[in-house]
Design a protein around this motif. Structure first.
Motif, PDB file in Angstrom:
ATOM      1  N   ARG A  17       0.950  -1.243  -0.080  1.00 23.17           N
ATOM      2  CA  ARG A  17       0.239   0.421  -0.084  1.00 23.17           C
ATOM      3  C   ARG A  17       1.157   1.294  -0.173  1.00 23.17           C
ATOM      4  N   GLY A  18      -0.126   2.449  -0.392  1.00 21.83           N
ATOM      5  CA  GLY A  18       0.977   3.345  -0.555  1.00 21.83           C
ATOM      6  C   GLY A  18       0.572   4.231   0.591  1.00 21.83           C
ATOM      7  N   GLY A  19       0.582   4.083   1.723  1.00 23.05           N
ATOM      8  CA  GLY A  19      -0.489   4.729   3.002  1.00 23.05           C
ATOM      9  C   GLY A  19       0.959   4.875   4.151  1.00 23.05           C
ATOM     10  N   ILE A  42       8.384   5.345   6.937  1.00 20.27           N
ATOM     11  CA  ILE A  42       8.898   5.381   5.297  1.00 20.27           C
ATOM     12  C   ILE A  42       7.865   5.659   4.768  1.00 20.27           C
ATOM     13  N   PRO A  43       7.473   6.545   4.063  1.00 18.29           N
ATOM     14  CA  PRO A  43       6.207   6.976   3.257  1.00 18.29           C
ATOM     15  C   PRO A  43       6.779   6.477   1.788  1.00 18.29           C
ATOM     16  N   ALA A  77      -0.634  -6.724  -5.532  1.00 16.11           N
ATOM     17  CA  ALA A  77      -2.629  -5.682  -4.800  1.00 16.11           C
ATOM     18  C   ALA A  77      -1.708  -4.640  -4.466  1.00 16.11           C
ATOM     19  N   THR A  78      -2.291  -3.235  -5.274  1.00 14.82           N
ATOM     20  CA  THR A  78      -1.841  -2.024  -4.496  1.00 14.82           C
ATOM     21  C   THR A  78      -3.032  -1.001  -4.594  1.00 14.82           C
ATOM     22  N   ASP A  79      -2.632   0.138  -3.909  1.00  9.64           N
ATOM     23  CA  ASP A  79      -4.276   1.253  -3.970  1.00  9.64           C
ATOM     24  C   ASP A  79      -3.221   2.382  -4.617  1.00  9.64           C
ATOM     25  N   SER A  80      -1.768   2.511  -4.599  1.00 11.53           N
ATOM     26  CA  SER A  80      -1.426   3.511  -5.130  1.00 11.53           C
ATOM     27  C   SER A  80      -0.606   3.621  -6.241  1.00 11.53           C
ATOM     28  N   LEU A  81      -1.075   3.715  -7.546  1.00 12.38           N
ATOM     29  CA  LEU A  81      -0.520   4.865  -8.849  1.00 12.38           C
ATOM     30  C   LEU A  81       1.243   4.624  -9.232  1.00 12.38           C
ATOM     31  N   SER A  82       1.809   5.758  -7.962  1.00 20.63           N
ATOM     32  CA  SER A  82       3.206   5.256  -8.160  1.00 20.63           C
ATOM     33  C   SER A  82       3.474   3.765  -8.096  1.00 20.63           C
ATOM     34  N   ILE A  83       2.966   2.907  -7.443  1.00 21.48           N
ATOM     35  CA  ILE A  83       3.696   1.049  -6.688  1.00 21.48           C
ATOM     36  C   ILE A  83       3.659   0.661  -8.114  1.00 21.48           C
ATOM     37  N   LYS A  84       2.376   1.069  -8.203  1.00 25.53           N
ATOM     38  CA  LYS A  84       1.781   0.350  -9.662  1.00 25.53           C
ATOM     39  C   LYS A  84       3.100   0.760 -10.906  1.00 25.53           C
ATOM     40  N   GLU A  85       3.358   2.277 -11.146  1.00 27.20           N
ATOM     41  CA  GLU A  85       3.829   2.321 -12.498  1.00 27.20           C
ATOM     42  C   GLU A  85       5.082   1.282 -12.212  1.00 27.20           C
ATOM     43  N   THR A  86       5.668   1.637 -10.849  1.00 28.48           N
ATOM     44  CA  THR A  86       7.248   1.073 -10.939  1.00 28.48           C
ATOM     45  C   THR A  86       7.565  -0.095 -10.590  1.00 28.48           C
ATOM     46  N   GLU A 120       1.541 -10.096 -12.246  1.00 29.91           N
ATOM     47  CA  GLU A 120       0.551  -8.955 -12.547  1.00 29.91           C
ATOM     48  C   GLU A 120       0.235  -7.793 -11.403  1.00 29.91           C
ATOM     49  N   VAL A 121      -0.211  -6.845 -11.755  1.00 32.66           N
ATOM     50  CA  VAL A 121      -0.550  -5.857 -11.127  1.00 32.66           C
ATOM     51  C   VAL A 121      -2.150  -4.951 -10.828  1.00 32.66           C
ATOM     52  N   ILE A 122      -2.768  -5.689  -9.380  1.00 26.84           N
ATOM     53  CA  ILE A 122      -3.833  -5.835  -9.589  1.00 26.84           C
ATOM     54  C   ILE A 122      -4.175  -4.094  -8.375  1.00 26.84           C
ATOM     55  N   GLY A 123      -4.764  -3.633  -8.208  1.00 23.32           N
ATOM     56  CA  GLY A 123      -5.830  -2.992  -7.025  1.00 23.32           C
ATOM     57  C   GLY A 123      -6.833  -3.799  -6.064  1.00 23.32           C
ATOM     58  N   ARG A 124      -6.984  -2.382  -5.184  1.00 19.89           N
ATOM     59  CA  ARG A 124      -7.162  -3.173  -4.380  1.00 19.89           C
ATOM     60  C   ARG A 124      -7.392  -1.855  -3.167  1.00 19.89           C
ATOM     61  N   SER A 125      -8.627  -1.896  -3.049  1.00 20.99           N
ATOM     62  CA  SER A 125      -9.767  -1.137  -2.090  1.00 20.99           C
ATOM     63  C   SER A 125      -9.219  -0.467  -1.192  1.00 20.99           C
ATOM     64  N   ALA A 126      -9.564   0.679  -0.741  1.00 18.13           N
ATOM     65  CA  ALA A 126      -9.663   1.675   0.459  1.00 18.13           C
ATOM     66  C   ALA A 126      -9.463   1.097   1.976  1.00 18.13           C
ATOM     67  N   GLU A 127     -10.557   0.724   2.169  1.00 17.26           N
ATOM     68  CA  GLU A 127     -10.865  -0.536   3.088  1.00 17.26           C
ATOM     69  C   GLU A 127      -9.962  -1.219   3.164  1.00 17.26           C
ATOM     70  N   SER A 128      -9.375  -2.423   2.078  1.00 18.67           N
ATOM     71  CA  SER A 128      -7.895  -3.553   2.319  1.00 18.67           C
ATOM     72  C   SER A 128      -6.966  -2.698   2.561  1.00 18.67           C
ATOM     73  N   ALA A 129      -6.912  -0.783   2.859  1.00 14.15           N
ATOM     74  CA  ALA A 129      -5.071  -1.041   2.307  1.00 14.15           C
ATOM     75  C   ALA A 129      -5.298   0.244   3.371  1.00 14.15           C
ATOM     76  N   SER A 130      -6.389   0.173   4.360  1.00 13.82           N
ATOM     77  CA  SER A 130      -6.233   1.809   5.407  1.00 13.82           C
ATOM     78  C   SER A 130      -5.510   1.145   6.258  1.00 13.82           C
ATOM     79  N   ASP A 131      -4.369   1.913   7.381  1.00 11.67           N
ATOM     80  CA  ASP A 131      -4.120   2.021   8.103  1.00 11.67           C
ATOM     81  C   ASP A 131      -4.657   0.243   9.244  1.00 11.67           C
ATOM     82  N   THR A 132      -5.859   0.665   9.528  1.00  8.99           N
ATOM     83  CA  THR A 132      -6.649   0.041  11.012  1.00  8.99           C
ATOM     84  C   THR A 132      -7.085  -1.733  10.227  1.00  8.99           C
TER      85      THR A 132
END
Length: 394
Positions: free
Chosen positions: A9-11, A15-16, A48-57, A74-86
């Motif tokens: 995840r990108g969040g 370490i950003p 699986a990522t929610d970040s465009l930067s990670i997807k492009e990398t 294969e790069v796939i998306g993930r929902s905001a809920e599954s990529a949240s801090d909690t």
């Protein structure tokens, strides 16, 4: 079908964008993707990522890397809920399981860049044993653990303070290092957990105890990676003689015939350049094959090889004789083979290699398994690796 699942995840707060921060010359996620792609049991690697930067990398990694290994990604998306801090990692796994078809899943964490394909191979071998539902990676530790009671007094939890064992006699314990977890899709869905049922553990090296959570971990692990590279370099002997089998290594192993019944073989021109690079370094070269055909003679002649041993049933005897004639130790020989008649020789020489589509028994003992298949430039890949690592000692 076995799927590797790498959630990134990108969040990250500590370490950003740590998953694509450069670690030892590559984006952090590169190292676990590489290990997953090189695992012979894994058919598909999903990042699986929610970040465009990670997807492009990740997509740029796939585009840059040569050979077929990274084609699994294969790069796939993930929902905001599954990529949240909690959110739990299980929530991302279950989201993936609901959308994709697979039989078994290997959860791999990008924060464990010291993971290697060999670790995953051992993990799947244990997973396929009878009565095993899940497998996790662990690290053996020999530490004397203590706790405090409600009055603040300390007491040991894993040894007798009056009979303190010597470290070499202490069994210690196992620590979950978070590198990988393997289970079936059925078990994952039924338990909603990465581990369930009858669980076995696969031990990894002690340096894989560390995961990247804080900036200090980054410095520690990068240092361990550099130290590992030095150790790997020192394991490569000085190569004075480079030999290879023909079919399945220099060729794709196919048998082609013309209408007149003439046998045809397809060789790769990049291998010719590989042999030329070896000769520039003063390294002797040759082909050792059980076949005895004119095509091989012509190819060896065109490549200006030093040795051609055809109709060779006992390859170790033939290579030992060549070594004696040249005053070369078997330790200073590199050999490339792909099938069972190459097994003993690959185990005996200093640097045994094989193509990615060699039989499993060969890949288990080879010190270097190429990314490419037989006939796809196997020799050139090995030569590039050798010359970039040991040319200074030749």
């Amino acid at each position: 079908m076995n799927a590797a699942f790498i959630p990134v995840r990108g969040g990250s707060k500590s370490i950003p964008l740590k998953n694509i921060k450069i670690m030892n010359g590559k984006p952090l996620v590169y190292w676990t993707i590489k290990a997953a792609c090189e695992c012979r049991f894994i058919d598909k690697v999903y990042v699986a990522t929610d970040s465009l930067s990670i997807k492009e990398t990740v997509e740029s990694i796939k585009d840059r890397e040569q050979g077929e290994t990274f084609a699994k990604v294969e790069v796939i998306g993930r929902s905001a809920e599954s990529a949240s801090d909690t959110a739990s990692t299980e929530s991302a796994m279950l989201e993936f399981a609901a959308a994709f078809e697979f039989d078994n899943i290997a959860l791999i964490q990008a924060t464990s860049p010291l993971l290697e394909a060999a670790d995953l191979n051992r993990g799947f071998q244990v997973f396929y044993e009878d009565d095993v539902d899940s497998v996790l990676s662990v690290v053996p530790q020999k530490r004397f653990n203590w706790e405090k009671d409600e009055n603040g007094y300390a007491y040991p939890t894993n040894y007798d303070v009056l009979q303190r064992p010597r470290r070499q006699d202490f069994n210690g314990y196992l620590v979950e290092n978070g590198a990988f977890y393997i289970t079936s899709k059925v078990c994952l869905i039924n338990s909603a957990n990465r581990l369930s049922g009858k669980i076995k553990a696969v031990e990894m090296s002690e340096d894989t105890f560390f995961e990247i959570d804080e900036p200090e971990d980054w410095v520690t692990i990068e240092g361990l990676m550099k130290k590992r590279e030095v150790a790997d370099f020192e394991k490569i002997p000085e190569i004075k003689l480079f030999l290879t089998d023909c079919d399945g290594c220099l060729t794709d192993g196919g048998m082609y015939y013309s209408e007149n019944g003439d046998e045809l073989k397809k060789f790769n021109t990049r291998d010719g350049m590989g042999f030329a690079l070896l000769k520039k370094q003063g390294i002797l070269t040759g082909i050792i094959t059980s076949e005895n055909v004119e095509l091989n003679r012509r190819r060896a002649g065109k490549l200006n090889l030093d040795f051609l041993e055809q109709g060779c049933i006992d390859k170790i005897t033939a290579v030992t004789r060549i070594c004696e004639e040249c005053g070369i130790d078997l330790r200073n020989v590199a050999y490339v083979g792909d099938d069972m008649n190459d097994l003993d020789l690959i185990k005996s020489v200093g640097f045994g290699c094989c193509p990615s589509d060699a039989v499993e028994q060969i890949k288990d003992v080879a010190k270097y398994v190429t990314k490419t298949k037989g006939g796809g430039g196997v020799i050139r890949e090995i030569v590039d690796f050798l010359l970039s690592n040991v040319v200074e000692t030749i």
